[in-house]
Design a protein around this motif. Sequence first.
Motif, mmCIF file in Angstrom:
data_model
loop_
_atom_site.group_PDB
_atom_site.id
_atom_site.type_symbol
_atom_site.label_atom_id
_atom_site.label_comp_id
_atom_site.label_asym_id
_atom_site.label_seq_id
_atom_site.Cartn_x
_atom_site.Cartn_y
_atom_site.Cartn_z
ATOM 1 N N ILE A 44 0.841 -1.193 0.000
ATOM 2 C CA ILE A 44 0.000 0.000 0.000
ATOM 3 C C ILE A 44 0.876 1.242 0.000
ATOM 4 N N ALA A 45 1.992 1.191 0.727
ATOM 5 C CA ALA A 45 2.913 2.328 0.759
ATOM 6 C C ALA A 45 3.492 2.618 -0.623
ATOM 7 N N GLN A 46 3.842 1.556 -1.367
ATOM 8 C CA GLN A 46 4.361 1.746 -2.727
ATOM 9 C C GLN A 46 3.304 2.365 -3.633
ATOM 10 N N LEU A 47 2.083 1.888 -3.500
ATOM 11 C CA LEU A 47 0.985 2.440 -4.302
ATOM 12 C C LEU A 47 0.767 3.903 -3.967
ATOM 13 N N GLU A 48 0.750 4.226 -2.682
ATOM 14 C CA GLU A 48 0.537 5.617 -2.267
ATOM 15 C C GLU A 48 1.671 6.514 -2.740
#
Length: 215
Positions: A44-48
């Motif tokens: 999720i951090a990479q997506l954000e």
Amino acid sequence: MHRRRRTALLFTAVIAAASPLLTACGNDAHPGAAAVVGDQRITIAQLEDRVDEVREAQRAAVSDEDQYQQVVARTGTLTRDTLHSMVLDRVLHRAAQDAGVTVTRREVQSMRGGFEEQAGGAKELETVWLQQYGVAPERLEDNLRLQLEAQKLAESLGTDTGRPEFWQALSKASEKLDVDLNPRYGAWDVRKSSRVDSEVPWVREITAARTQQTA
């Protein structure tokens, strides 16, 4: 425009067009993951971070806050579109590997040079990709590599990126990779190699209850 460039743009447009509504939330099987593709996690951090890159580029491209808010409103599905692109990138790469397809940096640079000439310069090309496809300037070459990989895969199959044979190859790759999306972002349709909405009954029930309370 050269045929390869036309089909490359078509494939970008297909990615950019994927924008179904958000549903569901949470995936206890893969905590912290937006998606799992084969043995790779898209956190999720990479997506954000990827979404933030686009938002920062959009903010820098407009002159005032009102204009920026209008841009944000027009790209309200950016997070889901971005995840779709990140997953499809991996699916396409697997399909290309299976077909023995490779793309060199020289080929990417050649494609970029051609597009820059058509757009009127490097900055102009970055603006086009940002506005039309939601691709941040620092991701432009990655996206062009994706376009070339798609085109060369299609050529190896004797077809083009708009034909069923091409998407069947991606479908096979999706199946091999066993793509698993966090339900908050929907689900992955193996047959279409595309993100779709999840059918979650309790979401509909909560929505209906809230509607009755406010009626």
